[in-house]
Design a protein around this motif. Structure first.
Motif, PDB file in Angstrom:
ATOM      1  N   UNK A   1      19.840 -37.500   7.779  1.00  0.00           N
ATOM      2  CA  UNK A   1      20.492 -38.812   7.794  1.00  0.00           C
ATOM      3  C   UNK A   1      19.689 -39.877   7.063  1.00  0.00           C
ATOM      4  N   UNK A   2      18.406 -39.602   6.786  1.00  0.00           N
ATOM      5  CA  UNK A   2      17.581 -40.593   6.092  1.00  0.00           C
ATOM      6  C   UNK A   2      17.795 -40.556   4.572  1.00  0.00           C
ATOM      7  N   UNK A   3      18.430 -39.509   4.074  1.00  0.00           N
ATOM      8  CA  UNK A   3      18.708 -39.394   2.644  1.00  0.00           C
ATOM      9  C   UNK A   3      20.155 -39.801   2.416  1.00  0.00           C
ATOM     10  N   UNK A   4      20.360 -40.851   1.604  1.00  0.00           N
ATOM     11  CA  UNK A   4      21.702 -41.379   1.375  1.00  0.00           C
ATOM     12  C   UNK A   4      22.455 -40.628   0.289  1.00  0.00           C
ATOM     13  N   UNK A   5      21.763 -40.293  -0.815  1.00  0.00           N
ATOM     14  CA  UNK A   5      22.409 -39.640  -1.950  1.00  0.00           C
ATOM     15  C   UNK A   5      21.502 -38.513  -2.419  1.00  0.00           C
ATOM     16  N   UNK A   6      22.109 -37.347  -2.738  1.00  0.00           N
ATOM     17  CA  UNK A   6      21.315 -36.213  -3.197  1.00  0.00           C
ATOM     18  C   UNK A   6      22.012 -35.541  -4.372  1.00  0.00           C
ATOM     19  N   UNK A   7      21.195 -35.067  -5.322  1.00  0.00           N
ATOM     20  CA  UNK A   7      21.731 -34.255  -6.408  1.00  0.00           C
ATOM     21  C   UNK A   7      22.235 -32.940  -5.835  1.00  0.00           C
ATOM     22  N   UNK A   8      23.344 -32.440  -6.373  1.00  0.00           N
ATOM     23  CA  UNK A   8      23.942 -31.228  -5.806  1.00  0.00           C
ATOM     24  C   UNK A   8      24.760 -30.513  -6.857  1.00  0.00           C
ATOM     25  N   UNK A   9      25.042 -29.240  -6.573  1.00  0.00           N
ATOM     26  CA  UNK A   9      25.989 -28.461  -7.370  1.00  0.00           C
ATOM     27  C   UNK A   9      27.334 -28.523  -6.663  1.00  0.00           C
ATOM     28  N   UNK A  10      28.384 -28.891  -7.396  1.00  0.00           N
ATOM     29  CA  UNK A  10      29.719 -28.962  -6.798  1.00  0.00           C
ATOM     30  C   UNK A  10      30.190 -27.575  -6.366  1.00  0.00           C
ATOM     31  N   UNK A  11      29.503 -26.526  -6.883  1.00  0.00           N
ATOM     32  CA  UNK A  11      29.841 -25.152  -6.512  1.00  0.00           C
ATOM     33  C   UNK A  11      29.139 -24.693  -5.253  1.00  0.00           C
ATOM     34  N   UNK A  12      28.236 -25.505  -4.698  1.00  0.00           N
ATOM     35  CA  UNK A  12      27.387 -24.995  -3.625  1.00  0.00           C
ATOM     36  C   UNK A  12      27.343 -25.921  -2.411  1.00  0.00           C
ATOM     37  N   UNK A  13      26.707 -27.101  -2.568  1.00  0.00           N
ATOM     38  CA  UNK A  13      26.401 -27.927  -1.397  1.00  0.00           C
ATOM     39  C   UNK A  13      27.623 -28.435  -0.624  1.00  0.00           C
ATOM     40  N   UNK A  14      28.768 -28.748  -1.279  1.00  0.00           N
ATOM     41  CA  UNK A  14      29.930 -29.171  -0.473  1.00  0.00           C
ATOM     42  C   UNK A  14      30.333 -28.149   0.579  1.00  0.00           C
TER      43      UNK A  14
END
Length: 763
Positions: A185-198
């Motif tokens: 909850x302390x991280x507001x925005x994170x880099x991600x792969x649309x194929x993975x983290x969602x």
């Protein structure tokens, strides 16, 4: 509007020299020496751990495509301590998987060669999952942002640079993300792969928003296949074979996802679940787009655009062309060795016979290729053209399948429904947005629309249900798409128009009633004047104080005092007094009605607030609706008026309207609790140097916080249907705050009654 002009045809190339060499190489490949040759060992370095992201290479290995090309391939997982590009350049691997950052290495002087652009779009995105959700890079200020500034996240860096966002001013956590970070909850925005983290967030029902770099003009390629310049120079045939088998593997993987998932789990030991890999596979198909472009297709112009973006990011990059960046499969392809000369002599006669037929086939094939390229370009242009039309119709538009599934929707529909586009397309059915009572009618229209002998309306009205449960009035136009069973529907939101029409009708009614009341008041004035005048004459002619009355009474043998005493004893004098009092009260009510209905043509006037309230009470106590359901004679009215208040300049009629609305609302509310406690209405006034304050307090049921928050909204009402328009308090709020620069407040607790307070500037 005209479409794009047809593409010019390329001049025909002379293929026969290449064909001759091809046939020579073809026959040479069947020599005993070549058949006996052992497999060529090569290594592929992945950019991450085993998952569906590399399914094409697993398929090429497991289905024997590499072996068919004479290759013995070893696939290596990513070691986070080493860069995959450096592994290839240093000879520790022959081929590698990267992303658009491979061009950055080339521009910085690394001898890398792009073999194929496998992912036509990058999977890299930003994900926001803390409330409130973040939807634009401009909202990153003051938030914790997790991303790697290494070249692996180059698309995200390019987007931030283009939007003018300084990394030095961000609260940046510079490292690769872990699955746990997306639940931190302390991280507001994170880099991600649309194929993975969602997948992790969806499985936990955690709401999130996605920021795509493409939305801001950064549309990079995703995964790419590359090798070193040395590998191309020294092993050109190996490179061609590896590329050919890899692309064949990708084609197989995309058509057999379930089989590849089992291979990844059982043979490569992926830590992901089958459900997770299936989610990844579906997302990767959208990035590769095999139905639109050839797998591995590379557009040099698009890479040049990406290169220009890199040059802006890194000022030290020297200007250079991209000619040596792209792989040319025809370069150094045909090398005739000495040992093949004897075979050339033996096969030359056969080649001559085959040559003419081959030239014919080659020309046909060339023409077919040119036509295919032209068709693909026209298809891309057409798709882009109609997508633009679809997105910019100005109305909420959807394409419906035969089973009512929404295949596509534009941004207007997303905004109307309150959903994200990914929640709707190919997931929601049309009927999920329709009120239950309208579904049978609309199903009937749909079933009859495809029948030639049955007519059905192409436009109609229905109730539309938004995600938050709100109902909207919609007029829809529906047509079948020619050559398809799909339907296209355009929705127009008529809610505000209908409300405006209802408001105009209500205003017309109020104007009509006001005119009728004014006319009735004038008509009532005439008989009232006759009644009051007649009563006054009767009282004067029986008064013993009038000398003429005494003379006439003596004439008939009695005195005027005796007559007056008789009338008093019989109660006639009291009756006359009652008639006069009632007439004067009726006259006062008529005057108040005339004042209330009279147009305010003179602007603000100095008004005595206490007297104005008294006049409104006189009017409302005679209101038919109020007397019908809640008689004011049984309501205790407490008046706590400050005496000797200065007159207040205001629009008299408008303040009367506000008081009338508040008192009628209070009466309605107190009626609901009249069986448990007697209705009691308290009216207060007081004045200070700044404001003159009026309070209207009832002992009704009170209102909760949600109702209190919306109580001044137009058309919002808690009354039963037919007992309110939802405009009274809205109009009153407008009159006090806008027309008089005053203050309008409400205080209430459930079960404790409600107090409305409005303040008018004293000066």
């Amino acid at each position: 509007m005209h479409g794009p002009p047809p593409l010019p045809r390329r001049p025909e190339k002379k293929f026969w020299p290449r064909i001759v060499l091809f046939l020579i190489a073809y026959f040479i490949s069947f020599t005993p020496h070549s058949i006996a040759a052992q497999l060529d060992s090569v290594t592929l370095q992945l950019k991450w751990f085993h998952q569906f992201q590399f399914a094409g290479y697993y398929a090429a290995l497991e289905k024997g495509f590499y072996e068919d090309e004479g290759l013995d391939v070893t696939i290596l997982e990513r070691d986070l301590n080493f860069n995959p590009v450096h592994q290839v350049l240093e000879g520790k691997a022959d081929f590698g998987v990267s992303n658009s950052a491979i061009l950055l290495h080339y521009l910085r002087g690394d001898n890398v060669v792009l073999l194929a652009s496998v992912f036509q779009h990058s999977p890299l995105v930003f994900i926001s999952k803390t409330r409130p959700l973040i939807h634009t890079p401009q909202d990153f200020a003051g938030r914790k942002i997790l991303m790697s500034t290494a070249s692996q996240d180059i698309e995200l860096l390019a987007m931030l640079n283009k939007e003018g966002i300084d990394l030095g001013k961000l609260n940046l956590i510079d490292r690769f993300a872990t699955p746990e970070d997306y639940f931190n909850s302390e991280i507001d925005v994170a880099a991600a792969y649309i194929t993975n983290e969602p997948y992790y967030l969806d499985s936990k029902d955690i709401p999130y928003s996605v920021i795509f770099p493409a939305t801001y003009g950064i549309d990079f390629y995703g995964d790419t296949l590359f090798t070193s310049r040395s590998q191309v120079a020294h092993h050109p045939e190996r490179v061609r074979k590896f590329l050919r088998a890899s692309l064949k593997g990708w084609e197989y993987a995309l058509n057999n996802t379930d089989e590849l998932i089992e291979i990844i789990v059982n043979k490569f030991g992926s830590i992901k679940t089958r459900e997770h890999l299936k989610f990844e596979a579906e997302a990767i198909k959208k990035l590769i787009q095999p139905e639109l472009v050839r797998i591995g297709h590379t557009n040099p112009n698009r890479w040049e655009t990406i290169g220009n973006i890199f040059r802006k990011l890194d000022a030290e990059i020297k200007p250079s062309g991209l000619d040596e960046f792209f792989y040319d499969p025809s370069a150094d392809r045909f090398v005739v060795r000495k040992e093949t000369v004897i075979y050339i002599t033996a096969l030359f006669s056969i080649v001559i016979l085959i040559l003419f037929f081959t030239i014919y086939v080659a020309r046909k094939l060339t023409a077919e290729i040119q036509n295919r390229k032209l068709f693909e370009q026209q298809l891309r242009d057409s798709e882009k053209y109609y997508r633009g039309l679809f997105e910019n119709t100005g109305t909420a538009t959807v394409i419906l399948k035969d089973d009512f599934t929404i295949a596509r929707c534009n941004n207007n529909f997303v905004e109307l429904g309150g959903y994200e586009r990914t929640e709707v397309e190919n997931k929601k059915k049309w009927t999920e947005f329709v009120a239950e009572e309208d579904i049978p009618r609309m199903r009937g229209y749909s079933l009859s629309r495809g029948k030639k002998d049955v007519s059905s309306p192409t436009s109609y009205d229905f109730k539309f249900i938004r995600k938050n449960g709100e109902t909207r009035n919609i007029h829809v136009f529906v047509e079948i798409i020619e050559g398809s069973r799909d339907r296209i529907a355009s929705l127009i939101d008529m809610t505000e128009k209908i409300k405006t029409q209802e408001l105009l009708i209500q205003m017309e009614k109020m104007l009509s009633v006001g005119g009728l009341a004014a006319g009735m008041a004038h008509e009532i004035n005439n008989p009232l004047a006759g009644i009051l005048q007649g009563t006054q004459n009767i009282k004067r002619r029986i008064s013993p104080e009038a000398k003429r009355n005494d003379e006439l009474a003596t004439k008939f043998g009695c005195s005027s005092v005796q007559i007056h005493k008789y009338l008093d004893e019989r109660g006639i004098i009291k009756i006359l007094d009652g008639i006069q009092d009632s007439g004067e009260r009726a006259a006062a009510i008529v005057r108040n009605m005339l004042d209330f209905t009279r147009k305010n043509e003179t602007g603000r006037t100095a008004c005595d607030i206490n007297r104005l309230i008294e006049g409104v009470i006189d009017i409302i106590s005679c209101d038919y609706d109020l007397r019908k359901k809640y008689d004011f004679r049984h309501t205790t009215i407490i008046k706590e008026f400050q005496e000797k208040m200065s007159p207040v300049k205001c629009y008299r009629v408008e303040i009367e309207q506000v008081l009338l609305n508040l008192i009628k609302n209070a009466a309605y509310a107190m009626y609901e609790t009249s069986e448990s406690r007697p209705p009691c209405l308290t009216l207060r006034t007081w004045q200070d140097p700044d404001y003159t304050t009026v309070e209207v307090e009832d002992n009704g049921p009170g209102i909760n916080g949600e109702v209190k928050r919306r109580i001044f909204e137009p058309f919002f009402t808690t009354k039963s249907p037919g007992f309110g328009t939802g405009l009274g308090l809205s109009v009153s709020f407008f009159i006090i705050t806008r027309n008089h620069n005053g203050i309008f407040e409400v205080e209430s607790d459930v079960g404790m009654g409600t107090k409305f307070i409005f303040k008018l500037p004293t000066n």
